[in-house]
Design a protein around this motif. Sequence first.
Motif, mmCIF file in Angstrom:
data_model
loop_
_atom_site.group_PDB
_atom_site.id
_atom_site.type_symbol
_atom_site.label_atom_id
_atom_site.label_comp_id
_atom_site.label_asym_id
_atom_site.label_seq_id
_atom_site.Cartn_x
_atom_site.Cartn_y
_atom_site.Cartn_z
ATOM 1 N N ALA A 229 -3.169 9.489 12.993
ATOM 2 C CA ALA A 229 -2.760 8.084 13.062
ATOM 3 C C ALA A 229 -2.797 6.628 12.617
ATOM 4 C CB ALA A 229 -4.068 7.913 13.772
ATOM 5 N N LEU A 230 -3.635 7.346 11.961
ATOM 6 C CA LEU A 230 -3.875 6.441 10.013
ATOM 7 C C LEU A 230 -2.084 7.353 9.907
ATOM 8 C CD1 LEU A 230 -5.554 4.198 8.902
ATOM 9 C CD2 LEU A 230 -6.465 6.814 7.442
ATOM 10 N N TYR A 231 -1.838 8.037 9.985
ATOM 11 C CA TYR A 231 -0.630 8.039 8.793
ATOM 12 C C TYR A 231 0.922 7.171 9.708
ATOM 13 C CZ TYR A 231 3.025 10.381 6.431
ATOM 14 O OH TYR A 231 4.377 10.693 5.408
ATOM 15 N N ARG A 232 0.253 7.540 11.227
ATOM 16 C CA ARG A 232 1.553 6.151 11.346
ATOM 17 C C ARG A 232 1.036 5.309 11.633
ATOM 18 N NH1 ARG A 232 5.260 7.228 15.584
ATOM 19 N NH2 ARG A 232 5.417 9.221 14.632
ATOM 20 N N VAL A 233 0.020 4.732 11.515
ATOM 21 C CA VAL A 233 -0.047 3.225 11.170
ATOM 22 C C VAL A 233 0.712 2.584 9.841
ATOM 23 C CG1 VAL A 233 -2.006 1.498 11.345
ATOM 24 C CG2 VAL A 233 -1.958 3.054 12.892
ATOM 25 N N MET A 234 0.235 3.618 9.076
ATOM 26 C CA MET A 234 0.464 2.954 7.417
ATOM 27 C C MET A 234 1.938 2.937 7.710
ATOM 28 S SD MET A 234 -2.027 5.849 6.155
ATOM 29 C CE MET A 234 -1.153 6.155 4.266
ATOM 30 N N TYR A 235 2.826 3.716 8.146
ATOM 31 C CA TYR A 235 4.158 3.640 8.546
ATOM 32 C C TYR A 235 4.218 2.978 8.713
ATOM 33 C CZ TYR A 235 5.563 6.863 4.676
ATOM 34 O OH TYR A 235 5.846 8.018 3.665
ATOM 35 N N ASP A 236 3.962 2.919 9.963
ATOM 36 C CA ASP A 236 4.289 1.624 11.215
ATOM 37 C C ASP A 236 4.861 0.212 9.830
ATOM 38 O OD1 ASP A 236 4.959 3.454 12.951
ATOM 39 O OD2 ASP A 236 3.635 2.855 14.058
ATOM 40 N N ALA A 237 3.608 -0.249 9.257
ATOM 41 C CA ALA A 237 3.097 -1.290 8.576
ATOM 42 C C ALA A 237 4.448 -1.418 7.878
ATOM 43 C CB ALA A 237 1.880 -1.518 8.282
ATOM 44 N N ALA A 238 4.446 -0.841 7.169
ATOM 45 C CA ALA A 238 5.426 -0.324 6.375
ATOM 46 C C ALA A 238 6.798 -0.377 6.518
ATOM 47 C CB ALA A 238 6.017 1.051 5.256
ATOM 48 N N ARG A 239 7.496 -0.321 8.084
ATOM 49 C CA ARG A 239 8.469 -0.800 8.359
ATOM 50 C C ARG A 239 8.400 -1.880 8.586
ATOM 51 N NH1 ARG A 239 8.933 4.502 10.329
ATOM 52 N NH2 ARG A 239 7.178 4.459 11.416
#
Lengths: 209, 209
Positions: free
Chosen positions: B108-118
Amino acid sequence: MRDAHSAESRPYHHGDLRRALVDAARRLLEAEGPSALSLRAVAREAGVSPAAPYHHFKDKAELLDAVAHEGWLMLNTRMREAKARQQGRQQLTALGIAYVCFAREHPALYRVMYDAARDKEALPIDTENPDEESAYCMVRETMVEHGADPTAQTELELATIASWCAAHGLAEMAGFKQFSEMKDALGGEQAFIAAVLQHMGLFPHAHRD
Amino acid sequence: MRDAHSAESRPYHHGDLRRALVDAARRLLEAEGPSALSLRAVAREAGVSPAAPYHHFKDKAELLDAVAHEGWLMLNTRMREAKARQQGRQQLTALGIAYVCFAREHPALYRVMYDAARDKEALPIDTENPDEESAYCMVRETMVEHGADPTAQTELELATIASWCAAHGLAEMAGFKQFSEMKDALGGEQAFIAAVLQHMGLFPHAHRD
DNA sequence: TGTACATCAGTGAACGCGCGTTCACTGATGTAC
DNA sequence: TGTACATCAGTGAACGCGCGTTCACTGATGTAC
């Protein structure tokens, strides 16, 4: 923009609202991205009341599944065509490029496809319908056609998985700003995609479409 | 579960609510996944009113950015440690495995990391702070240390990008059910991850941690 | 061909919900003298 | 050391919003006779 029919020409009954809803969802995705994809927004886009979709889908998830399914079919078609246009080992390269380009051209749809898959924890790679071969199986088969040993099952499966992951990773990364300098240097995003795929060693002699 | 302090021990002023909010967000992510990460839920989890976060973050996006940033720092640390534990070319393998394992342990954290990056269209791979080297730069540097030609800039950058994409793709795929048979056959998810990375040709001689 | 009627596929109003954010407030803290 | 007061960091109630879903309804369609 809201619906294809003029107000007067549209009959009370729609004809094929299920189709129209899936199309509306795709239009919304292209225009507004995945976060705009609510059931109500889809109904609105299709020119229909918020309750109408419930005659065709059990709930929101089922509509999303249908949209995702359509996405996978589109991807299959796209890859089959790309393969048919090439000969020999170039076919693997063509598959990789077709995959990534599809994802880049329909980023929101691509996202919905994987979101739906994640919800089920299952990729739609199993071929229930034998004449609608999944993209995943196509990759594996193409590897066999070009020299992979079909009896070394684990090897073959690992190679397929590796290719699939690599393409997915590139598909999700290719949009980041950090790579735009490199894209320019190589002559555009397509060239960039081909170059990265080539570096992955899974798609030999990658080149531009 | 709700907050670390008992009701009476907690003072009116929190001390470091910013920290507490980011921690609460991470706890929520682990427990409920990214869809549960609302500003209100984070405040609730931290034991504080819904308005309190606004004294520390401009809006929800800024809180999410802080969570994502922390994720990237964790990933950097994890990879630095993995590299330090190995010698020679094994270091590249270790980096790849560390990356994927981090993503799998904190999906879930990994997902948030890339969502923020996107959202910013930008990966946090630039090293503003020189002594907090980004994971991405670490990969590139490690390649140079083990034989890549640092003057062939385009080559080096492409190889780094390819590795990054490959690892990301695997990280996102490794959870799917279709691969569980293969995982079992290879002796667990770690072995599976190592095997797929090896097939990608970017992480030579991948092996178990 | 005409009529009765079951079924299908819409409508639109309403439900409860959780959300992000704002507001006027107040309790706690720290600083100047 | 004590007091006045500005500032900081909370509270809790309220806002408007869009959401998924349900409901009783009604218009259109198709079928049996």
